[in-house]
Design a protein around this motif. Structure first.
Motif, PDB file in Angstrom:
ATOM      1  N   ASP A  78      49.433  95.885  43.616  1.00 27.70           N
ATOM      2  CA  ASP A  78      48.136  96.469  43.284  1.00 27.70           C
ATOM      3  C   ASP A  78      48.206  97.267  41.993  1.00 27.70           C
ATOM      4  OD1 ASP A  78      46.925  97.198  46.676  1.00 27.70           O
ATOM      5  OD2 ASP A  78      47.020  95.336  45.494  1.00 27.70           O
ATOM      6  N   SER A  79      47.042  97.755  41.590  1.00 27.66           N
ATOM      7  CA  SER A  79      46.941  98.569  40.383  1.00 27.66           C
ATOM      8  C   SER A  79      46.319  99.923  40.707  1.00 27.66           C
ATOM      9  CB  SER A  79      46.062  97.861  39.335  1.00 27.66           C
ATOM     10  OG  SER A  79      46.618  96.630  38.938  1.00 27.66           O
ATOM     11  N   ARG A  88      44.872 103.580  38.336  1.00 24.47           N
ATOM     12  CA  ARG A  88      44.677 104.234  37.047  1.00 24.47           C
ATOM     13  C   ARG A  88      44.655 105.733  37.271  1.00 24.47           C
ATOM     14  NH1 ARG A  88      39.383 104.805  33.215  1.00 24.47           N
ATOM     15  NH2 ARG A  88      40.389 104.637  31.165  1.00 24.47           N
ATOM     16  N   ARG A 114      54.274  96.796  32.549  1.00 24.64           N
ATOM     17  CA  ARG A 114      53.422  96.996  33.730  1.00 24.64           C
ATOM     18  C   ARG A 114      52.485  98.191  33.573  1.00 24.64           C
ATOM     19  NH1 ARG A 114      55.602  98.395  38.429  1.00 24.64           N
ATOM     20  NH2 ARG A 114      57.412  99.467  37.509  1.00 24.64           N
ATOM     21  N   PHE A 115      52.955  99.234  32.908  1.00 22.27           N
ATOM     22  CA  PHE A 115      52.176 100.460  32.734  1.00 22.27           C
ATOM     23  C   PHE A 115      51.689 100.566  31.296  1.00 22.27           C
ATOM     24  CE2 PHE A 115      54.273 103.271  36.253  1.00 22.27           C
ATOM     25  CZ  PHE A 115      54.076 102.259  37.168  1.00 22.27           C
ATOM     26  N   GLN A 138      47.461 103.479  33.153  1.00 23.44           N
ATOM     27  CA  GLN A 138      47.108 102.276  33.893  1.00 23.44           C
ATOM     28  C   GLN A 138      48.380 101.668  34.442  1.00 23.44           C
ATOM     29  OE1 GLN A 138      44.007 100.835  34.566  1.00 23.44           O
ATOM     30  NE2 GLN A 138      45.206  99.475  35.898  1.00 23.44           N
ATOM     31  N   MET A 139      48.447 101.533  35.752  1.00 22.63           N
ATOM     32  CA  MET A 139      49.643 101.030  36.412  1.00 22.63           C
ATOM     33  C   MET A 139      49.308  99.719  37.115  1.00 22.63           C
ATOM     34  SD  MET A 139      51.219 104.576  37.947  1.00 22.63           S
ATOM     35  CE  MET A 139      49.911 104.761  39.160  1.00 22.63           C
ATOM     36  N   ASN A 140      49.928  98.651  36.661  1.00 23.04           N
ATOM     37  CA  ASN A 140      49.709  97.329  37.252  1.00 23.04           C
ATOM     38  C   ASN A 140      50.990  96.839  37.920  1.00 23.04           C
ATOM     39  OD1 ASN A 140      47.087  97.320  36.122  1.00 23.04           O
ATOM     40  ND2 ASN A 140      47.821  96.337  34.249  1.00 23.04           N
ATOM     41  N   SER A 141      50.832  95.851  38.776  1.00 25.76           N
ATOM     42  CA  SER A 141      51.985  95.247  39.462  1.00 25.76           C
ATOM     43  C   SER A 141      52.886  96.312  40.067  1.00 25.76           C
ATOM     44  CB  SER A 141      52.779  94.379  38.474  1.00 25.76           C
ATOM     45  OG  SER A 141      51.973  93.372  37.915  1.00 25.76           O
ATOM     46  N   LEU A 142      52.287  97.209  40.793  1.00 27.70           N
ATOM     47  CA  LEU A 142      53.044  98.333  41.354  1.00 27.70           C
ATOM     48  C   LEU A 142      54.087  97.861  42.356  1.00 27.70           C
ATOM     49  CD1 LEU A 142      50.138 100.880  41.618  1.00 27.70           C
ATOM     50  CD2 LEU A 142      52.315 101.307  40.465  1.00 27.70           C
TER      51      LEU A 142
END
Length: 124
Positions: free
Chosen positions: A16-17, A19, A67-68, A82-86
């Motif tokens: 998940d992502s 912000r 990812r970030f 923004q944090m993606n692919s946590l």
């Protein structure tokens, strides 16, 4: 004095992502270098990413590179993460920090102002 308040943390699943936001008050931080650090239970506070006053220079820890994304809106006196692919290993309290110089330090002791932190928990 600068006050920093983080928000946007929460409980998410792996992949998940999220912000995060860091709102500054007390004075403008438009000339400050800003950073995000994180601290997991039982571990030292570690550098995540930093950004210079203009947003043109950014630095990332290898563990979050790709990812970030850090960004800033100087008109709003706010910095974002923004944090993606946590991943579960991203679980930590995330802190926003500010320092008045231009160098993008990775050492917590170089930063003058800190927020109270926001919890990010990533379940597998």
């Amino acid at each position: 004095q600068v006050q920093l308040v983080e928000s946007g943390g929460g409980l998410v699943q792996a992949g998940d992502s999220l912000r995060l936001s860091c709102a500054a008050s007390g004075r403008s931080v438009s000339s400050y270098a800003m950073a995000w650090f994180r601290q997991a239970p039982g571990k030292e506070r570690e550098f995540v990413t930093s950004i210079n006053w203009s947003g043109h220079n950014r630095l990332y820890a290898d563990s979050v590179k790709g990812r970030f994304t850090i960004s800033r809106d100087n008109a709003k006196n706010t910095v974002y993460l923004q944090m993606n692919s946590l991943k579960p290993e991203d679980t930590a309290v995330y802190y926003c920090a500010a320092q008045g110089g231009s160098y993008l330090y990775t050492t917590p002791t170089k930063y003058d102002y800190w927020g109270q932190g926001t919890q990010v928990t990533v379940s597998s």
